[in-house]
Design a protein around this motif. Structure first.
Motif, PDB file in Angstrom:
ATOM      1  N   CYS A  35      36.427 -29.143  15.478  1.00  0.00           N
ATOM      2  CA  CYS A  35      35.029 -28.826  15.130  1.00  0.00           C
ATOM      3  C   CYS A  35      34.507 -27.672  15.983  1.00  0.00           C
ATOM      4  CB  CYS A  35      34.148 -30.055  15.309  1.00  0.00           C
ATOM      5  SG  CYS A  35      34.396 -31.316  14.062  1.00  0.00           S
ATOM      6  N   LEU A  36      34.831 -27.675  17.272  1.00  0.00           N
ATOM      7  CA  LEU A  36      34.418 -26.576  18.142  1.00  0.00           C
ATOM      8  C   LEU A  36      35.042 -25.263  17.678  1.00  0.00           C
ATOM      9  CD1 LEU A  36      32.947 -25.589  20.699  1.00  0.00           C
ATOM     10  CD2 LEU A  36      35.069 -26.072  21.937  1.00  0.00           C
ATOM     11  N   GLY A  37      36.314 -25.302  17.318  1.00  0.00           N
ATOM     12  CA  GLY A  37      36.975 -24.092  16.807  1.00  0.00           C
ATOM     13  C   GLY A  37      36.331 -23.595  15.524  1.00  0.00           C
ATOM     14  N   LEU A  38      35.947 -24.522  14.642  1.00  0.00           N
ATOM     15  CA  LEU A  38      35.278 -24.141  13.394  1.00  0.00           C
ATOM     16  C   LEU A  38      33.915 -23.507  13.673  1.00  0.00           C
ATOM     17  CD1 LEU A  38      35.330 -24.213  10.279  1.00  0.00           C
ATOM     18  CD2 LEU A  38      34.179 -26.423  10.454  1.00  0.00           C
ATOM     19  N   ILE A  39      33.174 -24.068  14.620  1.00  0.00           N
ATOM     20  CA  ILE A  39      31.865 -23.501  14.968  1.00  0.00           C
ATOM     21  C   ILE A  39      32.030 -22.107  15.564  1.00  0.00           C
ATOM     22  CG2 ILE A  39      29.914 -23.757  16.550  1.00  0.00           C
ATOM     23  CD1 ILE A  39      30.093 -26.768  16.049  1.00  0.00           C
ATOM     24  N   ILE A  40      33.023 -21.938  16.426  1.00  0.00           N
ATOM     25  CA  ILE A  40      33.279 -20.612  17.012  1.00  0.00           C
ATOM     26  C   ILE A  40      33.660 -19.622  15.926  1.00  0.00           C
ATOM     27  CG2 ILE A  40      34.859 -19.324  18.511  1.00  0.00           C
ATOM     28  CD1 ILE A  40      34.850 -21.755  20.372  1.00  0.00           C
ATOM     29  N   LEU A  41      34.508 -20.043  14.983  1.00  0.00           N
ATOM     30  CA  LEU A  41      34.908 -19.152  13.884  1.00  0.00           C
ATOM     31  C   LEU A  41      33.705 -18.771  13.025  1.00  0.00           C
ATOM     32  CD1 LEU A  41      37.305 -17.818  12.363  1.00  0.00           C
ATOM     33  CD2 LEU A  41      37.344 -19.878  10.949  1.00  0.00           C
ATOM     34  N   ILE A  42      32.874 -19.740  12.686  1.00  0.00           N
ATOM     35  CA  ILE A  42      31.678 -19.449  11.884  1.00  0.00           C
ATOM     36  C   ILE A  42      30.750 -18.508  12.635  1.00  0.00           C
ATOM     37  CG2 ILE A  42      29.558 -20.493  10.978  1.00  0.00           C
ATOM     38  CD1 ILE A  42      31.256 -22.882  10.119  1.00  0.00           C
ATOM     39  N   THR A  43      30.625 -18.716  13.945  1.00  0.00           N
ATOM     40  CA  THR A  43      29.763 -17.855  14.749  1.00  0.00           C
ATOM     41  C   THR A  43      30.277 -16.426  14.777  1.00  0.00           C
ATOM     42  OG1 THR A  43      29.130 -19.742  16.102  1.00  0.00           O
ATOM     43  CG2 THR A  43      28.755 -17.570  17.032  1.00  0.00           C
ATOM     44  N   LEU A  44      31.576 -16.271  14.876  1.00  0.00           N
ATOM     45  CA  LEU A  44      32.150 -14.924  14.954  1.00  0.00           C
ATOM     46  C   LEU A  44      32.065 -14.164  13.631  1.00  0.00           C
ATOM     47  CD1 LEU A  44      35.286 -15.566  17.180  1.00  0.00           C
ATOM     48  CD2 LEU A  44      33.161 -14.442  17.823  1.00  0.00           C
ATOM     49  N   ILE A  45      32.235 -14.859  12.522  1.00  0.00           N
ATOM     50  CA  ILE A  45      32.238 -14.165  11.229  1.00  0.00           C
ATOM     51  C   ILE A  45      30.929 -14.384  10.455  1.00  0.00           C
ATOM     52  CG2 ILE A  45      34.751 -14.222  11.057  1.00  0.00           C
ATOM     53  CD1 ILE A  45      34.472 -16.476   9.017  1.00  0.00           C
ATOM     54  N   ALA A  46      29.867 -14.772  11.148  1.00  0.00           N
ATOM     55  CA  ALA A  46      28.588 -15.069  10.497  1.00  0.00           C
ATOM     56  C   ALA A  46      28.037 -13.923   9.654  1.00  0.00           C
ATOM     57  CB  ALA A  46      27.560 -15.511  11.527  1.00  0.00           C
ATOM     58  N   PRO A  47      28.078 -12.661  10.108  1.00  0.00           N
ATOM     59  CA  PRO A  47      27.505 -11.605   9.263  1.00  0.00           C
ATOM     60  C   PRO A  47      28.227 -11.447   7.923  1.00  0.00           C
ATOM     61  CG  PRO A  47      27.806 -10.826  11.508  1.00  0.00           C
ATOM     62  CD  PRO A  47      28.460 -12.169  11.423  1.00  0.00           C
ATOM     63  N   TRP A  48      29.495 -11.753   7.879  1.00  0.00           N
ATOM     64  CA  TRP A  48      30.256 -11.603   6.627  1.00  0.00           C
ATOM     65  C   TRP A  48      30.259 -12.887   5.806  1.00  0.00           C
ATOM     66  CZ3 TRP A  48      32.441 -10.098  11.374  1.00  0.00           C
ATOM     67  CH2 TRP A  48      32.379  -8.737  11.615  1.00  0.00           C
ATOM     68  N   LEU A  49      29.920 -13.998   6.440  1.00  0.00           N
ATOM     69  CA  LEU A  49      29.971 -15.288   5.769  1.00  0.00           C
ATOM     70  C   LEU A  49      28.662 -15.629   5.054  1.00  0.00           C
ATOM     71  CD1 LEU A  49      31.888 -17.729   5.455  1.00  0.00           C
ATOM     72  CD2 LEU A  49      30.834 -18.700   7.475  1.00  0.00           C
ATOM     73  N   ALA A  50      27.567 -15.152   5.569  1.00  0.00           N
ATOM     74  CA  ALA A  50      26.251 -15.478   4.992  1.00  0.00           C
ATOM     75  C   ALA A  50      26.116 -14.865   3.593  1.00  0.00           C
ATOM     76  CB  ALA A  50      25.148 -14.973   5.900  1.00  0.00           C
ATOM     77  N   PRO A  51      25.733 -15.661   2.594  1.00  0.00           N
ATOM     78  CA  PRO A  51      25.635 -15.132   1.229  1.00  0.00           C
ATOM     79  C   PRO A  51      24.461 -14.174   1.011  1.00  0.00           C
ATOM     80  CG  PRO A  51      25.002 -17.438   1.276  1.00  0.00           C
ATOM     81  CD  PRO A  51      25.494 -17.090   2.651  1.00  0.00           C
ATOM     82  N   SER A  94      23.471 -19.902  14.115  1.00  0.00           N
ATOM     83  CA  SER A  94      24.564 -20.421  14.936  1.00  0.00           C
ATOM     84  C   SER A  94      24.954 -19.431  16.024  1.00  0.00           C
ATOM     85  CB  SER A  94      25.779 -20.761  14.059  1.00  0.00           C
ATOM     86  OG  SER A  94      26.393 -19.585  13.570  1.00  0.00           O
ATOM     87  N   GLN A  95      24.808 -18.141  15.750  1.00  0.00           N
ATOM     88  CA  GLN A  95      25.116 -17.136  16.769  1.00  0.00           C
ATOM     89  C   GLN A  95      24.171 -17.259  17.950  1.00  0.00           C
ATOM     90  OE1 GLN A  95      24.866 -13.567  14.325  1.00  0.00           O
ATOM     91  NE2 GLN A  95      27.072 -13.292  14.594  1.00  0.00           N
ATOM     92  N   LEU A  96      22.889 -17.408  17.681  1.00  0.00           N
ATOM     93  CA  LEU A  96      21.903 -17.531  18.755  1.00  0.00           C
ATOM     94  C   LEU A  96      22.100 -18.819  19.542  1.00  0.00           C
ATOM     95  CD1 LEU A  96      18.753 -16.328  16.815  1.00  0.00           C
ATOM     96  CD2 LEU A  96      20.117 -15.040  18.445  1.00  0.00           C
ATOM     97  N   SER A  97      22.323 -19.919  18.844  1.00  0.00           N
ATOM     98  CA  SER A  97      22.478 -21.207  19.512  1.00  0.00           C
ATOM     99  C   SER A  97      23.736 -21.240  20.366  1.00  0.00           C
ATOM    100  CB  SER A  97      22.537 -22.332  18.483  1.00  0.00           C
ATOM    101  OG  SER A  97      21.368 -22.379  17.742  1.00  0.00           O
ATOM    102  N   PHE A  98      24.843 -20.789  19.805  1.00  0.00           N
ATOM    103  CA  PHE A  98      26.106 -20.810  20.544  1.00  0.00           C
ATOM    104  C   PHE A  98      26.060 -19.829  21.709  1.00  0.00           C
ATOM    105  CE2 PHE A  98      30.679 -20.161  21.169  1.00  0.00           C
ATOM    106  CZ  PHE A  98      31.075 -21.478  21.261  1.00  0.00           C
ATOM    107  N   GLY A  99      25.487 -18.659  21.490  1.00  0.00           N
ATOM    108  CA  GLY A  99      25.369 -17.677  22.566  1.00  0.00           C
ATOM    109  C   GLY A  99      24.493 -18.179  23.696  1.00  0.00           C
ATOM    110  N   ALA A 100      23.387 -18.842  23.366  1.00  0.00           N
ATOM    111  CA  ALA A 100      22.508 -19.391  24.397  1.00  0.00           C
ATOM    112  C   ALA A 100      23.215 -20.491  25.178  1.00  0.00           C
ATOM    113  CB  ALA A 100      21.224 -19.924  23.771  1.00  0.00           C
TER     114      ALA A 100
END
Length: 147
Positions: A35-51, A94-100
């Motif tokens: 789950c942590l790996g999935l959250i990190i992956l989503i955080t890293l590719i968030a600009p391309w993943l958001a519809p 998720s980027q803001l939350s994980f970064g904080a």
């Protein structure tokens, strides 16, 4: 690998190898790691993943989620009162939350290491005060932590 030894020697695993074996045996811990790996992956590719653009407002105000009869698949989790896509806002958030969380962890580790080093290098009243400060912080951490 060929060796000159005629006796079969047993290799002793390192401390990390022993830790990893016991960690891998715990299915709940592995689930948390995935789950942590999935959250990190989503955080890293968030600009391309958001519809949609998370800040863009559309004319579709307060649309329900897609599983509702009035919802659409275009806005999977629906829209807010300004017409912004909720799924895109969650992914971008998720980027803001994980970064904080990472920033706060690094800052607290640096401060804790500094206080611990100072407590170990000093003696007398200052050392006692710093040790009690660290004990207080640890007791609050244990009191506030669910585990």
């Amino acid at each position: 690998m060929l060796t000159d030894n005629i006796y079969q020697e047993e290799r002793i695993p390192t401390q990390f190898e022993r830790f990893w074996r016991s960690y891998k045996a715990n299915s709940l811990a592995m689930f948390g790691l995935w789950c942590l790996g999935l959250i990190i992956l989503i955080t890293l590719i968030a600009p391309w993943l958001a519809p949609h653009d998370p800040q863009a407002q559309s004319g579709e105000l307060l649309l329900p989620p897609s599983w509702s009869p009035a919802g659409t698949v275009e806005y999977f989790l629906g829209t807010d009162d300004l017409g912004r896509d909720i799924l895109s806002r969650l992914i971008a958030g998720s980027q803001l939350s994980f970064g904080a969380a990472v920033l706060i962890t690094v800052i607290s580790a640096v401060i804790g290491c500094f206080i611990g080093i100072m407590a170990g290098m000093t003696k007398g009243l200052l050392s006692s005060t710093l040790n009690h400060l660290l004990d207080t912080v640890m007791s609050m951490r244990l009191f506030l932590s669910p585990f």
